[in-house]
Design an enzyme around this catalytic site. Structure first.
Site, PDB file in Angstrom:
ATOM      1  N   HIS A  39      -3.853   6.425   0.791  1.00 28.11           N
ATOM      2  CA  HIS A  39      -4.135   5.057   0.345  1.00 28.11           C
ATOM      3  C   HIS A  39      -5.583   4.726   0.686  1.00 28.11           C
ATOM      4  O   HIS A  39      -6.008   4.886   1.837  1.00 28.11           O
ATOM      5  CB  HIS A  39      -3.168   4.094   1.032  1.00 28.11           C
ATOM      6  CG  HIS A  39      -3.617   2.673   0.972  1.00 28.11           C
ATOM      7  ND1 HIS A  39      -3.904   2.050  -0.219  1.00 28.11           N
ATOM      8  CD2 HIS A  39      -3.854   1.751   1.947  1.00 28.11           C
ATOM      9  CE1 HIS A  39      -4.280   0.812   0.028  1.00 28.11           C
ATOM     10  NE2 HIS A  39      -4.268   0.607   1.323  1.00 28.11           N
ATOM     11  N   CYS A  80       0.807  -1.230   0.000  1.00 28.66           N
ATOM     12  CA  CYS A  80       0.000   0.000   0.000  1.00 28.66           C
ATOM     13  C   CYS A  80       0.836   1.274   0.000  1.00 28.66           C
ATOM     14  O   CYS A  80       0.336   2.342  -0.328  1.00 28.66           O
ATOM     15  CB  CYS A  80      -0.933  -0.030   1.194  1.00 28.66           C
ATOM     16  SG  CYS A  80      -1.910  -1.553   1.206  1.00 28.66           S
ATOM     17  N   ASN A  94      -9.971  -1.972  -2.143  1.00 35.83           N
ATOM     18  CA  ASN A  94      -8.576  -1.652  -1.848  1.00 35.83           C
ATOM     19  C   ASN A  94      -7.700  -2.383  -2.866  1.00 35.83           C
ATOM     20  O   ASN A  94      -7.530  -3.600  -2.782  1.00 35.83           O
ATOM     21  CB  ASN A  94      -8.274  -2.087  -0.406  1.00 35.83           C
ATOM     22  CG  ASN A  94      -6.834  -1.870   0.002  1.00 35.83           C
ATOM     23  OD1 ASN A  94      -5.954  -1.722  -0.841  1.00 35.83           O
ATOM     24  ND2 ASN A  94      -6.586  -1.871   1.291  1.00 35.83           N
TER      25      ASN A  94
END
Lengths: 343, 82
Positions: free
Chosen positions: A268, A118, A298
């Protein structure tokens, strides 16, 4: 003559065709979770998932071709290829090397993979800036691509609700500019958190055996084997609540600026719940804070460039405005930087 | 800490009336799932600016255990309450 600086010239993304909606998840996994509750708790309505024979590199190659088709540059102009992934095609060779020929890049082009999650896009910008401003390269093609769906057990509903597959391509080029367009950076690492988000087996430390493939029931009715992704959500949330505000403050200090000087924040896109808490803790106004994961979930290293491009297309980020990017997660690893699109 | 405000927040997370959340309220009798644990981490962060190890939080059986856990962490971080 103005100094040579690095700048983001263009961003493109590519997502797999297959969709996994909350309705499908609720139907498949049963229990007390319905589609509306999944959306309410995660901010995610749908994710894209690769086909069994589709790899992260396939998505990233398609994203790069979109960048070329849009006229960002010609394949022959790229002199460095960086590919951020934790889903490589092979142990070896480097996936970026295989992509050099697939994309028709010059054989004079440098290429390497880097394994980050990430925080990966911001790390990639730090590497691209260094390559360009040291005079090593002039056009860096920064690719991110991830297929966590291949690491996640089909009966791990917590992880399946969060993660989606996807890839992006960003062209970072040398420009003459009096002002810094990428940077400064704050980077950080705490390897003690490695076990909180991990695929424990299948690498060299714990090689694949029949035992590592055995699926077992874990917390919350989720199932997984040692070859699947394990995520300790609450502990990662704790880490995030500490690391992100601290990185933001360090970056502002490095810039000699305050929160008010930042025009837009792209963090993020982990999940809405986490971002809502971070935004409240940092007292960032809602209209300066990007939330863009509802249709993709995500996508790990691709969330920031996908969100960044979306915000730019929507007119939320204008040329010259100061944008703060913050990536954080698996490792533990985190990275924050300032960027500006050239006027 | 402001116990009343914390219990009100906890009741909201557990989706039960605040008056039912007494010290001996059994957390596992209701909605004490992974999402509730995340929300409680957020609540503790918001009200007290401290973090509590997730595994200790998950293993709390009652509201009293939860408050004791937070009190122990608050003592370790006296500056965090400001």
């Amino acid at each position: 003559m103005k100094p040579v600086r690095s700048a983001i010239k263009a961003i493109a993304s590519d997502l797999p065709d297959r969709e996994l909606t909350n309705d499908q998840l609720a139907q498949e996994l049963g229990g007390d979770w319905d589609a509306a509750k999944i959306l309410e708790k995660t901010g995610i309505a749908s994710r894209r998932i690769v086909a069994p024979d589709e790899c992260a590199s396939d998505l990233a190659v398609r994203a790069a071709r979109k960048l070329f088709a849009a006229g960002a540059c010609a394949p022959a102009d790229v002199d460095f290829l960086l590919f951020c992934t934790q889903s490589p095609d092979f142990f070896l060779p480097t996936t970026a090397c295989t992509m050099q020929s697939r994309l028709g890049l010059s054989t004079r082009c440098g290429a390497l993979d880097f394994n980050q999650g990430c925080s990966g896009f911001v790390y990639g910008l730090a590497l691209a800036k260094s390559l360009i401003e040291a005079g090593t390269a002039a056009n860096v093609l920064l690719l991110t691509g991830e297929t966590y769906s291949k690491h996640i057990n089909l009966r791990d509903r917590s992880a399946r609700a969060i993660f989606g597959d996807g890839a992006t391509a960003t062209l970072v080029s040398a420009v003459e500019s009096d002002e810094e367009l990428i940077g400064p950076f704050v980077l950080g690492t705490d390897g003690r958190g490695g076990k909180q988000l991990i695929v424990p087996a299948g690498g060299m430390r714990n090689r694949h055996t029949p035992e590592t493939g055995i699926e077992k029931e874990a917390e919350g009715g989720n199932w997984r084997s040692l070859e699947n992704l394990y995520m300790n959500g609450p502990e990662i949330f704790n880490f995030t609540l500490q690391a992100v505000p601290s990185a933001v403050q360090q970056l502002l200090q490095k810039c000699g600026q305050t929160m008010d000087h930042v025009d837009y924040f792209v963090f993020h896109q982990a999940n809405r719940f986490m971002l809502d808490r971070l935004r409240a803790k940092l007292r960032i106004p809602a209209d300066k804070f990007c939330l863009h994961m509802e249709s993709y979930g995500n996508t790990v290293s691709s969330t920031i460039p996908i969100a960044l491009e979306h915000a730019r297309a929507e007119g939320k980020i204008l040329p010259g405005q100061k944008v703060m990017l913050v990536g954080f997660g698996v490792g533990y690893s985190w990275a924050a930087c300032m960027i500006r699109f050239a006027t | 800490m402001n116990t009343e405000a914390f219990v009100a927040g906890l009741a909201e997370i557990l989706q039960v009336p605040p008056e039912t959340v007494t010290l001996d309220y059994k957390l596992d009798s209701g909605n004490w799932d992974s999402v509730a644990v995340l929300a409680t981490i957020a609540l503790i962060d918001e009200q007290l600016n401290i973090t509590v190890p997730a595994k200790d939080l998950v293993s709390c059986a009652s509201v009293k255990q939860l408050l004791d856990l937070i009190a122990a962490r608050t003592d370790q971080n006296p500056a965090a309450q400001s």
